[in-house]
Scaffold this motif. Structure first.
Motif, short mmCIF file in Angstrom:
data_model
loop_
_atom_site.label_atom_id
_atom_site.label_comp_id
_atom_site.label_asym_id
_atom_site.label_seq_id
_atom_site.Cartn_x
_atom_site.Cartn_y
_atom_site.Cartn_z
N VAL A 100 0.83 -1.21 0.00
CA VAL A 100 0.00 0.00 0.00
C VAL A 100 0.86 1.26 0.00
N LEU A 101 1.83 1.31 0.90
CA LEU A 101 2.63 2.54 1.07
C LEU A 101 3.43 2.86 -0.19
N MET A 102 3.93 1.85 -0.87
CA MET A 102 4.65 2.11 -2.12
C MET A 102 3.72 2.72 -3.16
N ASP A 136 -2.24 10.68 4.31
CA ASP A 136 -2.26 9.37 4.96
C ASP A 136 -1.57 8.34 4.07
N GLY A 137 -0.64 7.61 4.63
CA GLY A 137 0.09 6.61 3.85
C GLY A 137 -0.78 5.50 3.32
N VAL A 138 -1.96 5.32 3.92
CA VAL A 138 -2.87 4.24 3.49
C VAL A 138 -4.01 4.78 2.62
N ARG A 139 -3.75 5.88 1.93
CA ARG A 139 -4.68 6.39 0.90
C ARG A 139 -3.96 6.40 -0.45
N PRO A 140 -3.83 5.24 -1.08
CA PRO A 140 -3.06 5.18 -2.33
C PRO A 140 -3.84 5.58 -3.57
N VAL A 169 -13.87 14.20 5.26
CA VAL A 169 -12.56 14.81 5.04
C VAL A 169 -11.57 13.77 4.53
N GLN A 170 -10.76 14.17 3.55
CA GLN A 170 -9.72 13.31 3.00
C GLN A 170 -8.35 14.00 3.15
N THR A 171 -7.35 13.39 2.56
CA THR A 171 -6.04 14.00 2.41
C THR A 171 -5.62 13.82 0.96
N PRO A 172 -4.65 14.64 0.44
CA PRO A 172 -3.73 15.48 1.19
C PRO A 172 -4.36 16.80 1.64
N ASN A 219 -10.62 7.74 -3.08
CA ASN A 219 -9.52 8.05 -2.16
C ASN A 219 -9.83 7.51 -0.76
N ILE A 220 -10.00 6.20 -0.67
CA ILE A 220 -10.37 5.56 0.59
C ILE A 220 -9.15 5.42 1.50
N LYS A 221 -9.42 5.37 2.79
CA LYS A 221 -8.38 5.10 3.78
C LYS A 221 -8.47 3.62 4.14
N ILE A 222 -7.42 2.88 3.84
CA ILE A 222 -7.45 1.43 4.00
C ILE A 222 -7.18 1.08 5.47
N THR A 223 -8.23 0.67 6.18
CA THR A 223 -8.10 0.36 7.60
C THR A 223 -8.69 -0.98 7.99
N THR A 224 -9.53 -1.57 7.15
CA THR A 224 -10.20 -2.83 7.50
C THR A 224 -10.01 -3.85 6.38
N PRO A 225 -10.27 -5.12 6.65
CA PRO A 225 -10.20 -6.13 5.57
C PRO A 225 -11.12 -5.80 4.40
N TYR A 226 -12.28 -5.22 4.68
CA TYR A 226 -13.18 -4.84 3.59
C TYR A 226 -12.51 -3.79 2.69
#
Length: 222
Positions: free
Chosen positions: A32-34, A106-110, A160-163, A206-213
């Motif tokens: 994800v981070l890459m 957020d690093g988990v918003r690829p 709210v999203q980022t950046p 631009n989702i924030k990846i936090t759960t298995p879903y």
């Protein structure tokens, strides 16, 4: 004038239910981070990338970079006790006399779109403090202290999203404030400093990846 992006990746991945932090999990074979760093390099080869990682995760990240032959240049900062302190550590790598725009992502918003990145950076040159948002499409109910609930007008709210992007000197000055629990994101820090926040359109992918879903959805987006 030089622009920067501070990518904050300090999650432990507890909601994923596994031992590997969520920012290192693969999507389509690539962590994800890459993918997040690749998206910002795709936006601009001149953008200076600062990655903030907990010190205990840096060795694992560097091993992943070797495995994937990942060679996008970046500066590395240590994660802090909170997001506020992590961003402080990232800002410390930017010269005190720097002029330009700095984003925090957020690093988990690829899946932030290139159009949204550009919109945020360009708007920050004018308004100095910019946040991407998307409309709420579901009905929203508020729970009162007595557990009674009532519907609130969803048109009055945004997700709210980022950046989140800022004039460099403004964000540096705002981050000299004493920390409080009210600092939930960088916009709240700048708002507490007394500067108005400007909203621009984000993108729903631009989702924030936090759960298995979220991870399954990310595979579909890839």
């Amino acid at each position: 004038m030089t622009d920067y992006i501070i990518i904050v990746a300090g999650g432990k991945g507890l909601r994923m239910g596994g031992e590997v932090p969520k920012q290192f999990l693969p999507i389509g074979g690539i962590p994800v981070l890459m993918r997040t760093l690749m998206r910002f390099r795709q936006y601009s080869a001149d953008l200076q990338i600062i990655l903030v990682l907990p010190r205990g995760q840096q060795g694992y990240w560097q091993e992943l970079c070797r495995q994937h032959q990942f060679n996008i240049p970046y500066q590395l900062a240590d994660g802090g006790r909170t997001r506020f302190h992590s961003v402080q550590n990232g800002l410390a790598l930017i010269p005190d006399d720097a002029e330009g725009v700095v984003g925090v992502h957020d690093g988990v918003r690829p899946f932030v779109s290139l159009e949204v990145i550009e919109r945020c950076f360009e708007a920050a040159r004018i308004h100095k403090a910019v946040v991407p948002v998307i409309p709420i499409v579901e009905t929203v109910r508020k729970i009162d202290s007595g557990q009674a609930t009532h519907t609130v007008p969803r048109d009055d709210y945004r997700l709210v999203q980022t950046p989140q992007t800022f004039d460099i000197q403004l964000l540096k000055a705002a981050n000299h404030q004493p920390y409080t629990d009210m600092f939930t994101d960088d916009a709240s820090v700048v708002e507490a400093y007394g500067h108005r926040i400007t909203l621009v359109d984000g993108n729903r992918e631009n989702i924030k990846i936090t759960t298995p879903y979220d991870l399954r959805l990310a595979e579909v987006l890839v």
